[in-house]
Design a protein around this motif. Structure first.
Motif, PDB file in Angstrom:
ATOM      1  N   HIS A  42     104.012  29.890 106.002  1.00  0.00           N
ATOM      2  CA  HIS A  42     104.295  29.135 107.234  1.00  0.00           C
ATOM      3  C   HIS A  42     105.594  29.632 107.885  1.00  0.00           C
ATOM      4  CE1 HIS A  42     102.945  25.347 109.407  1.00  0.00           C
ATOM      5  NE2 HIS A  42     104.015  25.729 110.087  1.00  0.00           N
ATOM      6  N   SER A  43     106.483  30.236 107.088  1.00  0.00           N
ATOM      7  CA  SER A  43     107.705  30.820 107.667  1.00  0.00           C
ATOM      8  C   SER A  43     107.354  31.948 108.644  1.00  0.00           C
ATOM      9  CB  SER A  43     108.609  31.375 106.564  1.00  0.00           C
ATOM     10  OG  SER A  43     109.020  30.351 105.699  1.00  0.00           O
ATOM     11  N   HIS A  46     106.625  30.094 111.804  1.00  0.00           N
ATOM     12  CA  HIS A  46     107.897  29.614 112.393  1.00  0.00           C
ATOM     13  C   HIS A  46     108.636  30.776 113.058  1.00  0.00           C
ATOM     14  CE1 HIS A  46     108.002  25.603 110.560  1.00  0.00           C
ATOM     15  NE2 HIS A  46     108.077  26.042 109.332  1.00  0.00           N
ATOM     16  N   LEU A 184     100.187  19.461 100.406  1.00  0.00           N
ATOM     17  CA  LEU A 184      99.355  20.433  99.693  1.00  0.00           C
ATOM     18  C   LEU A 184      99.004  21.597 100.629  1.00  0.00           C
ATOM     19  CD1 LEU A 184      98.273  20.641  96.775  1.00  0.00           C
ATOM     20  CD2 LEU A 184      96.031  20.035  97.674  1.00  0.00           C
ATOM     21  N   GLY A 186     100.555  25.973 101.153  1.00  0.00           N
ATOM     22  CA  GLY A 186     100.833  27.143 100.318  1.00  0.00           C
ATOM     23  C   GLY A 186     101.873  26.856  99.250  1.00  0.00           C
ATOM     24  N   LEU A 187     103.018  26.341  99.672  1.00  0.00           N
ATOM     25  CA  LEU A 187     104.069  26.028  98.697  1.00  0.00           C
ATOM     26  C   LEU A 187     103.631  24.880  97.781  1.00  0.00           C
ATOM     27  CD1 LEU A 187     105.789  27.898 100.494  1.00  0.00           C
ATOM     28  CD2 LEU A 187     107.650  26.251 100.347  1.00  0.00           C
ATOM     29  N   THR A 206     100.086  13.510  99.963  1.00  0.00           N
ATOM     30  CA  THR A 206      99.407  14.260 101.009  1.00  0.00           C
ATOM     31  C   THR A 206      99.127  13.377 102.211  1.00  0.00           C
ATOM     32  OG1 THR A 206      97.464  15.633 101.501  1.00  0.00           O
ATOM     33  CG2 THR A 206      97.112  13.804  99.976  1.00  0.00           C
ATOM     34  N   THR A 207      99.059  14.021 103.393  1.00  0.00           N
ATOM     35  CA  THR A 207      98.614  13.296 104.585  1.00  0.00           C
ATOM     36  C   THR A 207      97.111  13.519 104.793  1.00  0.00           C
ATOM     37  OG1 THR A 207      99.125  15.201 106.001  1.00  0.00           O
ATOM     38  CG2 THR A 207     100.860  13.535 105.743  1.00  0.00           C
ATOM     39  N   SER A 208      96.506  14.308 103.921  1.00  0.00           N
ATOM     40  CA  SER A 208      95.089  14.687 104.057  1.00  0.00           C
ATOM     41  C   SER A 208      94.278  14.132 102.885  1.00  0.00           C
ATOM     42  CB  SER A 208      94.940  16.213 104.084  1.00  0.00           C
ATOM     43  OG  SER A 208      95.835  16.804 105.000  1.00  0.00           O
ATOM     44  N   LYS A 211      92.034  16.166 100.546  1.00  0.00           N
ATOM     45  CA  LYS A 211      92.539  17.168  99.589  1.00  0.00           C
ATOM     46  C   LYS A 211      92.703  16.586  98.176  1.00  0.00           C
ATOM     47  CE  LYS A 211      95.142  19.937 103.019  1.00  0.00           C
ATOM     48  NZ  LYS A 211      96.503  20.321 103.472  1.00  0.00           N
ATOM     49  N   VAL A 268     112.365  22.026 100.328  1.00  0.00           N
ATOM     50  CA  VAL A 268     112.105  23.451 100.544  1.00  0.00           C
ATOM     51  C   VAL A 268     111.392  23.686 101.873  1.00  0.00           C
ATOM     52  CG1 VAL A 268     112.250  24.340  98.178  1.00  0.00           C
ATOM     53  CG2 VAL A 268     110.094  23.378  98.994  1.00  0.00           C
ATOM     54  N   ILE A 294     114.163  30.094  98.350  1.00  0.00           N
ATOM     55  CA  ILE A 294     113.382  31.035  97.520  1.00  0.00           C
ATOM     56  C   ILE A 294     113.906  31.116  96.078  1.00  0.00           C
ATOM     57  CG2 ILE A 294     112.177  32.329  99.278  1.00  0.00           C
ATOM     58  CD1 ILE A 294     114.500  34.332  99.418  1.00  0.00           C
ATOM     59  N   ARG A 339      96.208  29.286 100.627  1.00  0.00           N
ATOM     60  CA  ARG A 339      97.022  30.320 101.228  1.00  0.00           C
ATOM     61  C   ARG A 339      96.113  31.365 101.842  1.00  0.00           C
ATOM     62  NH1 ARG A 339     102.082  29.657 102.674  1.00  0.00           N
ATOM     63  NH2 ARG A 339     103.622  30.882 101.550  1.00  0.00           N
TER      64      ARG A 339
END
Ligand code: NAP
Ligand code: ZN
Length: 354
Positions: A42-43, A46, A184, A186-187, A206-208, A211, A268, A294, A339
């Motif tokens: 996601h970075s 961004h 939930l 990638g990280l 989770t908001t989903s 999942k 993170v 990281i 991912r």
């Protein structure tokens, strides 16, 4: 210099598209890696969209890189042509400051050199990342890749893996502890797998709701739908540690209030807007709100070896590089399982017409 193909964007409001550029030749301590797979963090999104207001264009993302060594400099000792190799978020650091001396290059006092959007010390140019056919990196920032794991599914370990492994180790997560992972993606899915392998009781937020089943398969003992206040309230004052992996704006106080006395929540996820911590969220129960970036090179190698030992890789969806914008769009909707990884073979010929 040699010519290289990749995918880059010329501006925040432009899509990634085929891009030809020069890379430096292999120097004394360099390895050249022909890239086979690159994860989509996601970075990357961004940075491509200038969410953090520091992007240098053209921007060529990608810092979850695995491939095969195709050339080595004369002073290289760790790698030979034909070896598997990986590169994460850093390609250089000063090597002189106390943080570099401690093997924590990510906290280098002179600023580590990011794999993309950094300033390459060897040339003074901007670094270009892994959405490309090859990369040249100092062997000190190149990781050995365990050969018994699925290579494409190893790529995300180079960022998502180490970013979650490092804080879990730093706060000594293990048996007897109740550990929360928020989000939930990638990280987060690596956080669930790693905390489970370290022996903790793992709870996914989770908001989903859809999942939940996957989360249990990945290693969560419990799942909390964070938008349901009654599910949240039922866990008040009970967590030893919470790792927040959320990429968007959200209320961190809702999670801080679930920590027990002296518990820590570590951030993170890096949303573009500031997070707001209410004083009483940490005053009550002497809680800590921390962050983590990281992980160092030695710890990244340790994480890769830990994953090989425990048979841990990322759950991936392989994509053609031409579908990167569609992948970004799905990422924004929290619709990644878990991912995206670019099959770099799909790059071949992409820029020849451009
Ligand atoms: P990702 O795959 O897009 O996952 C983010 C997850 O956050 C989503 O899947 C979703 O999970 C949850 N989420 C999204 N919007 C939310 C909202 N409004 N409220 C609550 N939860 C929400 O992203 P990623 O690649 O894992 O990266 C996560 C963040 O970490 C990014 O900001 C990235 O830049 C940052 N990052 C930091 C470091 C570091 O060193 N600190 C390293 C790499 C990445 P659910 O569907 O389960 O709710
Ligand atoms: Zn990343």
């Amino acid at each position: 210099m040699f010519r290289c193909e990749g995918f880059a964007t010329p501006a925040a409001d432009q899509p990634l598209s085929p891009f030809s550029f020069d890379r430096r030749d292999v120097g004394e301590r360099d390895v050249k890696i022909d890239i086979l797979y690159c994860g989509v963090c996601h970075s990357d999104l961004h940075q491509a969209r200038n969410d953090w207001q520091n992007t240098v264009y053209p921007c060529l993302p990608g810092h979850e890189i695995v491939g095969r060594v195709s050339a080595v400099g004369p002073a290289v000792t760790k790698f030979k042509v034909g070896d598997l190799a990986g590169v994460g978020c850093m390609v250089a650091s000063c090597q002189n400051c106390p943080n570099c001396a401690d093997g924590l290059e990510q906290y280098c006092d002179n600023g580590f050199v990011a794999t993309y959007n950094g300033v390459e010390p060897q040339t003074g140019g901007t670094t270009f990342g892994g959405y490309s056919e090859a990369i040249v990196v100092d062997e000190g920032f190149t990781l050995r890749i365990p050969d018994k794991l699925d290579l494409a599914a190893v790529a995300p370990l180079l960022c998502a893996g180490i970013t979650t492994y490092s804080p879990l180790r730093r706060w000594k997560v293990g048996p007897g502890q109740k550990v929360g992972i928020v989000g939930l993606g990638g990280l987060g899915h690596m956080g669930v797998k790693l905390a489970h392998a370290m022996g903790a009781h793992v709870v996914l937020f989770t908001t989903s709701p859809n999942k939940a089943e996957d989360a249990r398969r990945l290693g969560a003992d419990e799942v909390i739908v964070s938008t349901d206040p009654s599910q949240m309230d039922a866990h008040a004052n009970s967590f030893d540690f919470i790792l927040d992996c959320v990429a968007a704006e959200h209320d961190v106080n809702a999670y801080l209030n679930l920590l027990r006395r002296d518990g820590t929540m570590c951030q993170v996820g890096a949303p573009e807007k500031p997070l707001s911590v209410a004083a009483f969220s940490v005053i009550w129960k002497r809680r800590s709100f921390a962050g983590s970036l990281i992980g160092g090179i030695a710890e990244t190698q340790e994480m890769l070896d830990f994953c090989a030992e425990h048979g841990i890789t990322s759950d991936i969806e392989m994509i053609d590089i031409h579908d990167i914008e569609a992948a970004f769009a799905r990422m924004l909707k929290s619709d990644v399982k878990y991912r995206f990884v670019i099959d770099m073979a799909t790059l071949k010929g992409a820029t020849q017409a451009a």
